[in-house]
Design an enzyme around this catalytic site. Sequence first.
Site: not given
Lengths: 404, 269
Positions: A164, A299, A333
Amino acid sequence: MSATMTALRMTAGTGISAIGRGVGQTLAALRNRRTGLEPCDFAGITHGYAGPVAGVQAHAVPPALAAYDCRNNRLIDMALRTDGVAEAIMAARAHYGAGRIGVVMGTSTSGVLASEDAFCAMDAQGRLPANFDYEHTQDLFSLARYVRAALELGGPALCVSMACASSSRAFMDAAYLIRAGICDAVVVGGADSLCRMTLRGFAALELVSARRCRPCDALRDGISIGEAAGIVLLERPDGRAISGPSAGFRATLLGYGASSDGHHMSTPHPQGAGAALAMQRALDSARLPVDAIDYINLHGTGTRANDAMEDRAVSTRFGTHVPCSSTKGWTGHTLGACGVLEAMICALAIEHGFMPGCLGVDEVDPTFRANVLTTNMARPVRHVMSNAFGFGGANCSLIFGKAA
Amino acid sequence: MRVWIPGLAVLADGMAGWEPARAILRGEDTWQPTPCALPPPATLAPNERRRTSPIVRLAMAVAAEACAAAGCDPATVHNVFGSSNGDGRVVNAILQALADPAAGISPTQFHNCVHNAAAGYWTIGSQSHQPVACLGGYDWSWGFSLLQAAAEAVVEGKTVLLCVYDMAMPMPLGQKRATRGTFGVGLVLSPHPVPHALAMLDVDYGAEDAADTVLTLPDAQATTALRALCHDNPAARCLPLLAAIARGGTHEIRVAGDVGHVALRVTPC
């Protein structure tokens, strides 16, 4: 290398996600607090919510690039055709020359959906379908080669793949190519698309929420997976004069910092030591004090562990005043693409003077100390930090400022 | 971009370290395709050590040996890891499981399938908090990863560990991505002159297409066999550079990209 070279210009940029295609739709969804997450219904997987991009299934890549056809490359092709970024890159190519413009793309799973479909279509003898082209779809390099071929560029190309943190780290590797004098400009970005591997993989880790993800909420219980693609033209600060309306967004990359947790493959360091180090290195690189940061785009995945760790890291480094929020309640996400997608959101926050508060939060986790926004706030924004953390303990923080 | 190489390591079929590799590349020994042993990483706790796959062991072994050869602490270097296929064994196994709607996905396999798994275990083992970049460039992973590692070294003014590795792709994915053999290389790159460096390396990018510098060794049989390895395993494309370092002297080497090339100039120290 001189200190003034740290700042690099972002002269064009766009992103596409579940909340829209390009800056206009994204800005409207952020302002109206309209999520793109819907009940997941992908390849027979119906657990939780997902953030698909409208139109990707029907999007066709140009016939000359048909070998590359897969969901991930369709997604990046859609981004290239959004907000006029391809035309802006053509203008840079005419100025610098094709061989002086590199391509650095971030992705975690590239076109793995094409391999998943091929494995599902395997014959009784265990042969994969004849028309399955691994090299141009699932292979990591496929994404960067696609972008370079579509734009007819001749500089070095690479894919960064570190879960990620992929497309955040891509900004750093692009900056190194420019600052080392190898390139005058780099097309930086990334894409990650919905696939069985991540939808079922994160479910196996029990990290997918049954509801829409609620980053920073006291009762948050996991992520919602989205897909996204983004493209940014990063240029040397003294490269060329640019006039006229912007293609998508403009901003300045002021600094960057990376670190490793060195702790665990899939669980972040509980105190956020690695995350705090990446943030500090980004501040050092930008030569900015902590109080120069007006907003932090977290995040903020919505897992118990990530958000708690990030709150500790942010409050340790910045204290409890800097407004911060996660935008994953809008987009889900988007894994390896979240860095470049959230770079766009940061640029919009700077350009339009607003900060998007977390979506879907009933009550901010009472143990959190950072200043988590849950409603949108209008205020001048000069400098924004964007965080991304990935499996393997990879941390990356970027700092953006106003367009020069 | 100019960097110095204070240490390097090789672990590959028939090359159980830099010294045996050097002897083969200098024509002092013959090359045999003996599968190389991949030691379990001693730096990891037993439960993590058990979870490491062969390719993680390969990458960690060359990373550790390169740092040892350069005399640098693994926890202090920046890291650039390059691989075409990453952990093809794990990716292949997950794809097989995904094709069966009833099969479960192993959580451990899932977090081990990320391209940065080897680098993740490396930083856990060395308790490093330093930056990591993990890159993929298909058949051209070696040249582009070297270019990127040199850029990071000169821009940051830091020592960078470059680790490039690939292994055989299992079936059925191997039907579509043939990769054979085991090859791992670790190179420590310093942006400053260092005592006892093996070589000085000038690295540049050229936008014009160029073929790889062809590997030519004193021994004809080794030349043929190792050219095949360069073709079959993307990490083995470092062999022309390693041969130049092994032989000594000044050499110009080109590493082909799919587009453009990386130009290397090796100067002995």
